[in-house]
Design a protein around this motif. Structure first.
Motif: not given
Length: 94
Positions: A75-79
């Motif tokens: 899982p990760r965060r993206v802009v």
């Protein structure tokens, strides 16, 4: 050709009359403010330009393109960026 930080500093200096040191300071401060907001998970809205949003991506299946091996992507965060109607009109030349 991409617009770089140096280009922004040079334009601020030429068009707004700021000294080079002040232009660099303002540009760096603005970018740090945006990065800090995104890092904390907050969206950044610039009226007439667009909105930078932080999205959470869940764990998912993936594949290594070189080997074809299946794997799980973390899982990760993206802009993401959603442009405003005004910017869209300018880019489209309307």
């Amino acid at each position: 050709m991409a617009l770089t930080k140096k280009d922004i500093v040079d334009r601020m200096q030429a068009e707004l009359g700021f000294l080079r040191n002040k232009s660099v300071e303002i540009t760096e401060s603005l970018l740090e403010l945006i990065k800090a907001s995104l890092e904390s998970g907050d969206d950044v809205l610039v009226s007439g330009f667009g909105k930078f949003c932080v999205k959470e991506k869940k764990e998912r299946k993936g594949r290594n393109p070189a080997t074809g091996e299946d794997l799980m992507l973390k899982p990760r965060r993206v802009v993401t960026f959603k442009w405003s109607g005004k910017l869209r009109e300018k880019v489209d030349g309307k």
